[in-house]
Design a protein around this motif. Structure first.
Motif, PDB file in Angstrom:
ATOM      1  N   ILE A 132      -2.373  15.390 -55.957  1.00  0.00           N
ATOM      2  CA  ILE A 132      -3.272  14.719 -56.270  1.00  0.00           C
ATOM      3  C   ILE A 132      -3.485  13.685 -54.702  1.00  0.00           C
ATOM      4  O   ILE A 132      -4.480  13.443 -54.601  1.00  0.00           O
ATOM      5  CB  ILE A 132      -2.868  13.357 -57.176  1.00  0.00           C
ATOM      6  CG1 ILE A 132      -2.605  14.223 -58.745  1.00  0.00           C
ATOM      7  CG2 ILE A 132      -3.823  12.268 -57.315  1.00  0.00           C
ATOM      8  CD1 ILE A 132      -2.067  13.416 -59.693  1.00  0.00           C
ATOM      9  N   PHE A 187      -9.893  12.205 -58.348  1.00  0.00           N
ATOM     10  CA  PHE A 187      -9.280  12.313 -59.724  1.00  0.00           C
ATOM     11  C   PHE A 187      -9.435  11.037 -60.767  1.00  0.00           C
ATOM     12  O   PHE A 187      -9.655  11.184 -61.769  1.00  0.00           O
ATOM     13  CB  PHE A 187      -7.833  12.539 -59.188  1.00  0.00           C
ATOM     14  CG  PHE A 187      -7.429  13.969 -59.226  1.00  0.00           C
ATOM     15  CD1 PHE A 187      -7.419  14.853 -57.865  1.00  0.00           C
ATOM     16  CD2 PHE A 187      -6.650  14.826 -60.118  1.00  0.00           C
ATOM     17  CE1 PHE A 187      -6.945  15.915 -57.722  1.00  0.00           C
ATOM     18  CE2 PHE A 187      -6.367  15.752 -59.969  1.00  0.00           C
ATOM     19  CZ  PHE A 187      -6.466  16.584 -58.758  1.00  0.00           C
ATOM     20  N   HIS A 229      -7.034  20.733 -63.633  1.00  0.00           N
ATOM     21  CA  HIS A 229      -6.845  21.196 -62.258  1.00  0.00           C
ATOM     22  C   HIS A 229      -5.894  22.169 -61.964  1.00  0.00           C
ATOM     23  O   HIS A 229      -5.836  23.178 -61.176  1.00  0.00           O
ATOM     24  CB  HIS A 229      -6.847  19.913 -61.504  1.00  0.00           C
ATOM     25  CG  HIS A 229      -8.065  19.056 -61.307  1.00  0.00           C
ATOM     26  ND1 HIS A 229      -8.920  19.106 -60.289  1.00  0.00           N
ATOM     27  CD2 HIS A 229      -8.797  18.233 -62.372  1.00  0.00           C
ATOM     28  CE1 HIS A 229      -9.861  18.567 -60.283  1.00  0.00           C
ATOM     29  NE2 HIS A 229      -9.868  18.037 -61.563  1.00  0.00           N
TER      30      HIS A 229
END
Lengths: 141, 147
Positions: A17, A24, A112
């Motif tokens: 991330i 995100f 994802h």
């Protein structure tokens, strides 16, 4: 609270991330508002249909805070104390909303990471985010 | 009564057509038991649930997961009358199985996460919303006959 393996899982997912906090975060908020429209009541300043810029800005802020939590998994209370004060005194988000955010967070991760989103990652992140929510609402009363 | 729009029904049925019910069922139940270990309380006779890999590989978990998700498929055929479709199962879960309805919500959420992992980008926010509405409706229907 988190075992060594769980911390490793949390850190491993965070590596994927990091650097993408804005996108995100924006997706997280978009999912939250789409799936649970009542949560928008806490974001009046973003309007009924927040635009992409607003989602990116606020989403980044939220994910950066999650990043702080990841760096201080062994001492969440101290690291998140200012945020806990903010939530208790200013934001006062009803605690029932945090599981909704956590669900959307897991969906963002799952969509994802897909096949790489292992059951161990899901378990560790659920436990970790739930712990963050506990700290953020601890000073409410 | 929960009402699903045409778009919501399409979002649900189009994805469902591509789901391997046997695999997804086992995965959903397995993940429930791993992520929320207290849910193992209903499965004392399932054998080895001592680790994540034991749970995910457990044949009884897979079989039961398939059974649960197959029944979920019936929900999708009856989206306009979930309470009617699940009336008998609701009685069963209350009178015989004694399952706290909160567990239905947990399983529904785990199922949504699994669908997200299978479908990736295709699992858009609106698709997620339709599915969350469905799993919430199923959970409510399963709790409806509790007394």
């Amino acid at each position: 609270m988190l075992s060594a393996q769980e911390r490793a899982q949390v850190a491993q997912v965070w590596d994927l991330i990091a650097g993408h906090e804005a996108s995100f975060g924006a997706e997280l908020l978009l999912r939250l508002f789409t799936v649970y429209p009542s949560t928008k009541s806490y974001f009046k300043h973003l309007g009924f249909c927040p635009d992409e810029t607003q989602l990116l800005t606020h989403g980044q802020r939220m994910l950066e805070a999650v990043g702080v939590a990841v760096q201080h998994m062994d001492n969440l209370r101290a690291a998140l104390s200012p945020l806990a004060d903010l939530h208790a005194q200013v934001l006062r988000v009803d605690p029932s909303n945090f599981p909704l955010l956590i669900q959307c967070f897991q969906v963002v991760l799952a969509s994802h990471l897909q096949g790489e989103f292992t059951v161990e990652m899901q378990a560790a992140w659920d436990k970790f985010l739930t712990g963050v929510a506990v700290v953020l609402t601890e000073k409410y009363r | 009564m929960v009402h699903f729009s045409a778009e919501e029904k399409t979002a649900v049925t189009s994805l469902w057509g591509k789901v391997n019910v046997e695999e997804a069922g086992g995965e959903a139940l397995g993940r429930l038991l791993v992520v929320y270990p207290w849910t193992q309380r209903f499965f004392d006779n399932f054998g080895n649930l001592s680790s994540a890999s034991a749970i995910m590989g457990n044949p009884k978990v897979k079989a039961h997961g398939k059974k649960v998700l197959t029944s979920f498929g019936d929900a999708i055929k009856n989206m306009d009358n979930l309470k009617g479709a699940f009336a008998k199962l609701s009685e069963l879960h209350c009178d015989k199985l004694h399952v706290d309805p909160e567990n239905f919500r947990l399983l529904g959420n785990v199922l949504v996460i699994i669908l997200a992992s299978h479908f990736g980008k295709e699992f858009t926010p609106s698709v997620q919303a339709a599915w969350q509405k469905l799993v919430a409706g199923v959970a409510t229907a399963l709790a409806h006959k509790y007394h």
